[in-house]
Design an enzyme around this catalytic site. Sequence first.
Site, short mmCIF file in Angstrom:
data_model
loop_
_atom_site.label_atom_id
_atom_site.label_comp_id
_atom_site.label_asym_id
_atom_site.label_seq_id
_atom_site.Cartn_x
_atom_site.Cartn_y
_atom_site.Cartn_z
N GLU A 116 6.97 -1.81 0.85
CA GLU A 116 6.80 -2.32 -0.51
C GLU A 116 6.89 -3.84 -0.49
O GLU A 116 7.28 -4.44 0.52
CB GLU A 116 7.84 -1.69 -1.46
N HIS A 244 7.02 -4.31 -14.14
CA HIS A 244 6.32 -3.70 -13.00
C HIS A 244 4.84 -4.02 -13.17
O HIS A 244 4.30 -3.88 -14.27
CB HIS A 244 6.55 -2.19 -12.98
N ARG A 291 7.12 -9.09 -7.06
CA ARG A 291 6.68 -8.35 -8.24
C ARG A 291 6.42 -9.27 -9.45
O ARG A 291 5.48 -9.06 -10.20
CB ARG A 291 7.78 -7.35 -8.60
N HIS A 353 10.23 -2.90 -16.77
CA HIS A 353 10.61 -1.90 -15.76
C HIS A 353 12.09 -1.90 -15.44
O HIS A 353 12.70 -0.84 -15.34
CB HIS A 353 9.80 -2.19 -14.50
N ARG A 388 14.23 -8.37 -8.74
CA ARG A 388 14.76 -7.35 -7.83
C ARG A 388 13.76 -7.02 -6.71
O ARG A 388 12.57 -6.83 -6.97
CB ARG A 388 15.06 -6.08 -8.62
C1 SIN Z 1 7.94 1.80 -7.59
O1 SIN Z 1 7.82 2.89 -7.06
O2 SIN Z 1 7.06 0.97 -7.62
C2 SIN Z 1 9.23 1.46 -8.26
C3 SIN Z 1 10.24 1.19 -7.24
C4 SIN Z 1 11.27 0.28 -7.78
O3 SIN Z 1 11.16 -0.19 -8.90
O4 SIN Z 1 12.18 -0.02 -7.01
#
Ligand code: SIN
Length: 536
Positions: A116, A244, A291, A353, A388
């Site tokens: 990620e 998000h 993000r 989010h 975060r």
């Molecule tokens: C996601 O799956 O994109 C959310 C994960 C997160 O917010 O840590």
Amino acid sequence: MKHPHVLIIGCGVAGATTALRLSEQPGVRVTVVTREPDALESNTRYAQGGITTVADDDRPENLIHDILEAGAGASSPAAAKILAEEGPLLLDRILRRSAGVVFDQHADGSPYYGQEAVHSRPRILHVGDRTGEAIMRGLLAEMHRRPNVTLLSNATVVDLLTFPHHSRDPLATYGAITCHGAYVFDRTRRTVEAIVADRTVLATGGLGRIYRNTTNPPGARGDGLAMAHRAGARIVNTEYIQFHPTALAVPGGEGFLISEAVRGEGGVLLTPDGRAFMGDYAPDRKDLAPRDVVARAIHHEMESNGYSHVLLDIGSHMDAAGIRERFPTIYARCLQLGIDMTREPIPVVPAAHYSCGGVWVDEWGRSSIGRLFAVGEVSCTGLHGANRLASTSLLEGVVWGDRAARNILASVDAEPESVINAADIPRWDERGLVSDADPALIQGDMQTVQNIMWHYVGLVRNEERLSRAIRELRHLWTEIEMFYRTTRLSDGLIGLRNAVETALIVAQAARHNPINRGCHFRQDSREETGRQSLAP
Ligand code: SIN
């Protein structure tokens, strides 16, 4: 050992972990309350991407580095160290062994680590795209096996029971603010009881529902933050609301999360006419930039070109069978709404989010109020700073749930069993409550809060928007408080009162902070920023 009673408000990963760890000690009584009829329903349930760990050939220092980088200079190095050093062992002990969660593996049995944004390497454990749900099912099953844990569902906390506020003893005025439990509304019987406890743990989750567009479920309306604020707790960093980048933008599916793991597996953001744009904003990391950078880039593309959404293309980068296996929930939901993500890109927009700030706590989850702890999203350990790092929140819930439990057990043992007299606690007073809440008023006011927050305290802020938001929210706060004081309680009314209080806290923090950092971005800021990428 004494027989302390601990009240836990909320039952996501952090509350459930605290309950499990406390209940390992014989003699401890734990009461967990949730407003939901089914305890499975919490923000944790909707966590798709996964839970970070330190991968087999990885080092805690690498995870610490990535947390601090994502946090844009505002993450606490001490909190990051605690998470990276304690997290992997607790994940193994609590989630794998106690809760029986089986994370995805490769055919040879080795862990399948996902990637990620801002993680310098793949290290995200997952259960398909239903990680939060798998974790909650495991934790709840184990909680039900513990005889000293009582779960009360359909129970909404109205307010914390704090001294001196709720004490009849005039001399209590001279003591420090201390929490002794909470007033809890039974949604079925429509009565309020005081639950008295030796320690109280706030684990109420987030506040995304104060925004019009959010990935959060209806319970995420800032209940814990608002009640801690009313009790006088220290609240920090609430301007850092993480949006998000990719929530579904299809009628009927608004707010459904399209996990960052989709970009982790190669997904690329496109304008509606097919142009990949993230290279213009973040040439190195592109779609896996922090993000806040990705969300603002999408917002900028939408605003400057008049797009109603952008697109996320995974079908050109991963084979169809792989997509269906890795993302079964997202695939099924999109298909239900007429999008086959194996063949066509998914329409997406940013949505509120995660709250990176919250009730200030120390390294043991202790708030600034005596005997009151906070764990999970409602708290601010400092870990998330101004933005975060993806998939750190479930692990934070496990680590601070464990730490809060350990601290509670150590501290209650060192103190007298009970410091309050039940007669000292006033009963809930319903005199003067003349009417039932009108659902149309509650829904209308909630939508007003959500619209104000979305338009004026959203991804891009400025003085004019923020001061307008505060003026309107103050007016609404007064109206709602009057309504609250004359109307019989309902869960909706409690939530509305908390939502407007929380919205004001966030808006005021955003107005107070002129410095652009992470997810707090003001167009009118003249201050240097930790990271600022808006226009190409
Ligand atoms: C996601 O799956 O994109 C959310 C994960 C997160 O917010 O840590």
